[in-house]
Design an enzyme around this catalytic site. Structure first.
Site, PDB file in Angstrom:
ATOM      1  N   ARG A 131       0.811  -1.227   0.000  1.00  0.00           N
ATOM      2  CA  ARG A 131       0.000   0.000   0.000  1.00  0.00           C
ATOM      3  C   ARG A 131       0.840   1.271   0.000  1.00  0.00           C
ATOM      4  NH1 ARG A 131      -2.826  -3.361   3.353  1.00  0.00           N
ATOM      5  NH2 ARG A 131      -4.698  -4.189   2.359  1.00  0.00           N
ATOM      6  N   LYS A 153       2.359  11.197 -11.763  1.00  0.00           N
ATOM      7  CA  LYS A 153       1.604  10.188 -12.529  1.00  0.00           C
ATOM      8  C   LYS A 153       2.491   8.966 -12.740  1.00  0.00           C
ATOM      9  CE  LYS A 153      -1.693  12.868 -15.243  1.00  0.00           C
ATOM     10  NZ  LYS A 153      -2.127  13.181 -16.619  1.00  0.00           N
ATOM     11  N   GLU A 195       8.735  19.193 -25.321  1.00  0.00           N
ATOM     12  CA  GLU A 195       7.942  19.515 -24.116  1.00  0.00           C
ATOM     13  C   GLU A 195       8.426  20.831 -23.496  1.00  0.00           C
ATOM     14  OE1 GLU A 195       5.355  17.604 -23.429  1.00  0.00           O
ATOM     15  OE2 GLU A 195       5.850  15.659 -24.317  1.00  0.00           O
ATOM     16  N   LYS A 237       6.255  22.845 -14.702  1.00  0.00           N
ATOM     17  CA  LYS A 237       5.370  21.680 -14.550  1.00  0.00           C
ATOM     18  C   LYS A 237       4.873  21.614 -13.108  1.00  0.00           C
ATOM     19  CE  LYS A 237       4.065  17.089 -15.469  1.00  0.00           C
ATOM     20  NZ  LYS A 237       4.299  15.794 -16.036  1.00  0.00           N
ATOM     21  N   GLU A 247      -6.178  16.766 -12.133  1.00  0.00           N
ATOM     22  CA  GLU A 247      -6.947  17.189 -13.300  1.00  0.00           C
ATOM     23  C   GLU A 247      -8.397  17.488 -12.945  1.00  0.00           C
ATOM     24  OE1 GLU A 247      -6.102  14.039 -16.063  1.00  0.00           O
ATOM     25  OE2 GLU A 247      -4.282  15.022 -16.729  1.00  0.00           O
ATOM     26  N   ARG A 252      -4.409  21.570 -15.356  1.00  0.00           N
ATOM     27  CA  ARG A 252      -3.420  20.593 -15.815  1.00  0.00           C
ATOM     28  C   ARG A 252      -3.604  20.271 -17.305  1.00  0.00           C
ATOM     29  NH1 ARG A 252      -0.619  15.698 -12.265  1.00  0.00           N
ATOM     30  NH2 ARG A 252       0.821  15.116 -13.907  1.00  0.00           N
ATOM     31  N   ASN A 256      -1.550  19.657 -22.151  1.00  0.00           N
ATOM     32  CA  ASN A 256      -1.953  18.855 -23.303  1.00  0.00           C
ATOM     33  C   ASN A 256      -1.785  19.603 -24.628  1.00  0.00           C
ATOM     34  OD1 ASN A 256      -2.881  16.262 -23.782  1.00  0.00           O
ATOM     35  ND2 ASN A 256      -4.949  16.983 -24.230  1.00  0.00           N
ATOM     36  N   HIS A 259      -0.928  17.933 -27.883  1.00  0.00           N
ATOM     37  CA  HIS A 259      -0.972  16.496 -27.647  1.00  0.00           C
ATOM     38  C   HIS A 259      -2.165  15.782 -28.264  1.00  0.00           C
ATOM     39  CE1 HIS A 259       2.443  17.129 -25.091  1.00  0.00           C
ATOM     40  NE2 HIS A 259       2.500  15.865 -24.741  1.00  0.00           N
ATOM     41  N   HIS A 263      -1.132  12.640 -30.382  1.00  0.00           N
ATOM     42  CA  HIS A 263      -1.571  11.256 -30.171  1.00  0.00           C
ATOM     43  C   HIS A 263      -2.120  10.663 -31.465  1.00  0.00           C
ATOM     44  CE1 HIS A 263      -1.997  12.309 -25.655  1.00  0.00           C
ATOM     45  NE2 HIS A 263      -0.789  11.872 -25.939  1.00  0.00           N
ATOM     46  N   HIS A 276       7.691  10.448 -29.369  1.00  0.00           N
ATOM     47  CA  HIS A 276       6.616  11.255 -28.790  1.00  0.00           C
ATOM     48  C   HIS A 276       6.871  12.762 -28.978  1.00  0.00           C
ATOM     49  CE1 HIS A 276       3.442  12.577 -26.140  1.00  0.00           C
ATOM     50  NE2 HIS A 276       4.328  13.226 -25.402  1.00  0.00           N
TER      51      HIS A 276
HETATM   52  N1  LIG Z   1       4.310  10.140 -15.849  1.00  0.00           N
HETATM   53  C1  LIG Z   1       4.229  11.162 -16.681  1.00  0.00           C
HETATM   54  O1  LIG Z   1       3.694  12.216 -16.357  1.00  0.00           O
HETATM   55  C2  LIG Z   1       4.838  11.038 -18.043  1.00  0.00           C
HETATM   56  C3  LIG Z   1       5.061  12.180 -18.832  1.00  0.00           C
HETATM   57  C4  LIG Z   1       5.706  12.023 -20.056  1.00  0.00           C
HETATM   58  C5  LIG Z   1       6.096  10.767 -20.496  1.00  0.00           C
HETATM   59  N2  LIG Z   1       5.837   9.676 -19.708  1.00  0.00           N
HETATM   60  C6  LIG Z   1       6.254   8.336 -20.131  1.00  0.00           C
HETATM   61  O2  LIG Z   1       7.659   8.308 -20.251  1.00  0.00           O
HETATM   62  C7  LIG Z   1       8.016   7.290 -21.172  1.00  0.00           C
HETATM   63  C8  LIG Z   1       9.058   7.838 -22.102  1.00  0.00           C
HETATM   64  O3  LIG Z   1      10.184   8.216 -21.346  1.00  0.00           O
HETATM   65  P1  LIG Z   1      11.627   8.343 -22.016  1.00  0.00           P
HETATM   66  O4  LIG Z   1      11.524   9.139 -23.248  1.00  0.00           O
HETATM   67  O5  LIG Z   1      12.553   8.769 -20.947  1.00  0.00           O
HETATM   68  O6  LIG Z   1      11.907   6.850 -22.518  1.00  0.00           O
HETATM   69  P2  LIG Z   1      12.710   5.618 -21.910  1.00  0.00           P
HETATM   70  O7  LIG Z   1      12.578   5.524 -20.456  1.00  0.00           O
HETATM   71  O8  LIG Z   1      12.308   4.448 -22.719  1.00  0.00           O
HETATM   72  O9  LIG Z   1      14.224   5.989 -22.263  1.00  0.00           O
HETATM   73  C9  LIG Z   1      14.611   6.067 -23.613  1.00  0.00           C
HETATM   74  C10 LIG Z   1      15.887   5.254 -23.856  1.00  0.00           C
HETATM   75  O10 LIG Z   1      17.000   5.956 -23.330  1.00  0.00           O
HETATM   76  C11 LIG Z   1      17.810   5.087 -22.522  1.00  0.00           C
HETATM   77  N3  LIG Z   1      18.443   5.957 -21.528  1.00  0.00           N
HETATM   78  C12 LIG Z   1      17.947   6.402 -20.352  1.00  0.00           C
HETATM   79  N4  LIG Z   1      18.784   7.277 -19.791  1.00  0.00           N
HETATM   80  C13 LIG Z   1      19.855   7.366 -20.619  1.00  0.00           C
HETATM   81  C14 LIG Z   1      21.057   8.131 -20.585  1.00  0.00           C
HETATM   82  N5  LIG Z   1      21.302   8.992 -19.609  1.00  0.00           N
HETATM   83  N6  LIG Z   1      21.930   7.966 -21.606  1.00  0.00           N
HETATM   84  C15 LIG Z   1      21.659   7.119 -22.627  1.00  0.00           C
HETATM   85  N7  LIG Z   1      20.540   6.393 -22.721  1.00  0.00           N
HETATM   86  C16 LIG Z   1      19.645   6.530 -21.733  1.00  0.00           C
HETATM   87  C17 LIG Z   1      16.857   4.071 -21.997  1.00  0.00           C
HETATM   88  O11 LIG Z   1      17.534   2.883 -21.676  1.00  0.00           O
HETATM   89  C18 LIG Z   1      15.901   3.888 -23.180  1.00  0.00           C
HETATM   90  O12 LIG Z   1      16.436   2.961 -24.078  1.00  0.00           O
HETATM   91  C19 LIG Z   1       6.740   6.866 -21.863  1.00  0.00           C
HETATM   92  O13 LIG Z   1       6.332   5.615 -21.375  1.00  0.00           O
HETATM   93  C20 LIG Z   1       5.744   7.930 -21.474  1.00  0.00           C
HETATM   94  O14 LIG Z   1       4.418   7.440 -21.405  1.00  0.00           O
HETATM   95  C21 LIG Z   1       5.231   9.783 -18.507  1.00  0.00           C
HETATM   96 ZN   LIG Z   2       4.087  14.727 -23.919  1.00  0.00          ZN
END
Ligand SMILES: NC(=O)c1ccc[n+]([C@@H]2O[C@H](COP(=O)([O-])OP(=O)(O)OC[C@H]3O[C@@H](n4cnc5c(N)ncnc54)[C@H](O)[C@@H]3O)[C@@H](O)[C@H]2O)c1
Ligand SMILES: [Zn+2]
Length: 377
Positions: A131, A153, A195, A237, A247, A252, A256, A259, A263, A276
């Site tokens: 929990r 999130k 972003e 942010k 939201e 918030r 978007n 976005h 999407h 993305h």
């Molecule tokens: N929670 C939220 O509010 C929120 C907001 C935006 C995006 N997201 C989520 O985030 C995810 C995308 O995140 P991301 O773009 O970081 O992708 P990711 O976590 O897949 O990382 C991208 C790649 O970079 C590599 N990597 C990580 N750090 C590195 C570094 N310092 N040097 C070299 N390589 C490195 C990772 O191994 C991976 O292969 C999606 O799932 C998306 O839905 C969540």
């Molecule tokens: Zn985004």
């Protein structure tokens, strides 16, 4: 070698208070992963679990582990395969079972070291195991530092859609070390800048202008620029999330911007074709042109946004969407969870640094805006 010229002091961090949970700090700086042990220890922690993905486990995962061990915190390490497919219930279940095997309890600190995938998955597992366990977000991609690690999130994907299962779970702290961004592949880095431009467009005209003035050094990942860029993005942010964590008020929703289009572009192009951030860049161009066609803003706003995105290396047009019927975009946008009753609703700027939510827009104007980003080869 360890350098500390731009070292961020503890009181130099961004403090945020979540109305639902407790307050926490966001630390931004250069080579601060090395100091994470001291931060976590301040919380009276004796035991920690570091979760990272296999591609950064040996680099940043190890730095964090060493820093924790240097202050006598006992550390276990867990890794997940890199990539979006790890944001799954299967991987979550594996981590839950690992946590059980390690007999982790609420006094154990969980550290999510990696990009958004590690952060979202680990945050969700921490939110739900026993929990709720305390989690530290240690973002190592630009996307994670300016976006996913902030706001609470967490979640995983289902075959039916992205982020369908999750929880709001605020971290104990966020440690964003800009030094980790050095090793990011260029396409990943540039994609994360979309972003950042978004924050300027929706909330902060001065920041937008700073981005324009420093676009070249940002593109070159110069440290001083990165430091300000990550810090200001995190602040913006945080500003939004503090006022509308779940939201409820609609604030918030301004995050978007671009976005709803993005999407639809990601889905129609096929997941993986556009990153993305690339889709968001295209989405912001469609949105700003839609705003212009609705007489919400001047042509100069369209031009400034386009110029900034291009200088940063982001796409403002693409051939990959050329063969897609405009009705397909509209159908997907109508299914977007931000749509109310099939009525398309968009976050649109009326000037740089300010957005409004606009709905009941003529579909013809929406498709015209989309056509402007579909370039021939
Ligand atoms: N929670 C939220 O509010 C929120 C907001 C935006 C995006 N997201 C989520 O985030 C995810 C995308 O995140 P991301 O773009 O970081 O992708 P990711 O976590 O897949 O990382 C991208 C790649 O970079 C590599 N990597 C990580 N750090 C590195 C570094 N310092 N040097 C070299 N390589 C490195 C990772 O191994 C991976 O292969 C999606 O799932 C998306 O839905 C969540
Ligand atoms: Zn985004």
């Amino acid at each position: 070698m360890k350098r500390h010229e731009i070292h961020v002091r503890l009181d130099d961090s961004i403090a945020t208070t979540s109305p639902v949970s407790r307050s926490y700090k966001i630390h931004v700086g250069d080579e601060i992963l090395q100091d994470i042990g001291a931060l976590v220890q301040n919380d009276n922690v004796q035991r920690a679990v570091v979760v990272s993905d296999q591609s950064i486990n040996e680099s940043h995962g190890r730095t964090v582990t060493r820093s924790l061990e240097a202050v006598s915190i006992t550390v276990d390490r867990l890794t997940i395969p890199p990539g979006e497919t790890s944001k799954s219930l299967t991987e979550a279940e594996r981590l839950w079972n690992e946590f059980a095997r390690l007999e982790i309890d609420r006094k154990t600190a969980i550290l999510a070291v990696g990009g958004g995938v590690v952060g979202d998955l680990t945050g969700f597992v921490a939110a739900t195991f026993s929990r709720g366990l305390q989690v530290w977000q240690v973002p190592t991609t630009l996307v994670a530092q300016v976006d996913s690690a902030i706001g609470g999130k967490t979640g995983v994907n289902l075959p039916a859609g992205k982020n369908l299962v999750g929880a709001f779970w605020q971290p104990r702290g966020v440690v964003a070390d800009i030094n980790t961004l050095k090793s990011l592949p260029d396409r990943e880095y540039v994609s994360g800048l979309a972003e950042v431009v978004k924050y300027g467009m929706i909330l902060d005209a001065d920041f937008f202008q700073w981005l324009e003035n420093n676009a070249i050094s940002i593109r070159g990942r110069e440290k001083e620029s990165l430091n300000h860029l990550v810090r200001r993005s995190a602040e913006l942010k945080t500003f939004v999330v503090e006022r509308d964590e779940r939201e409820v008020t609609g604030l918030r929703a301004c995050l978007n911007y671009g976005h709803t289009f993005a999407h639809a572009f990601e889905t129609t192009a096929g997941y993986g074709t556009l990153l993305h951030g690339e889709a968001v860049s295209l989405g912001m161009m469609a949105a700003v042109r839609l705003a212009y066609s609705l007489d919400l803003l001047d042509q100069t706003v369209v031009e400034r946004q386009q110029q900034l995105l291009e200088t940063l290396g982001l796409p403002v047009g693409t051939p990959v969407l050329n063969d897609i019927a405009t009705d397909d975009f509209l159908r997907i946008m109508a299914r977007d969870k931000k749509t109310v009753g099939g009525n398309l609703r968009f976050v649109l700027p009326d000037k740089i640094g300010h957005v409004e939510i606009i709905d009941h827009i003529d579909h013809m104007l929406v498709t015209s805006a989309i056509k402007t980003i579909c370039y021939a080869n």
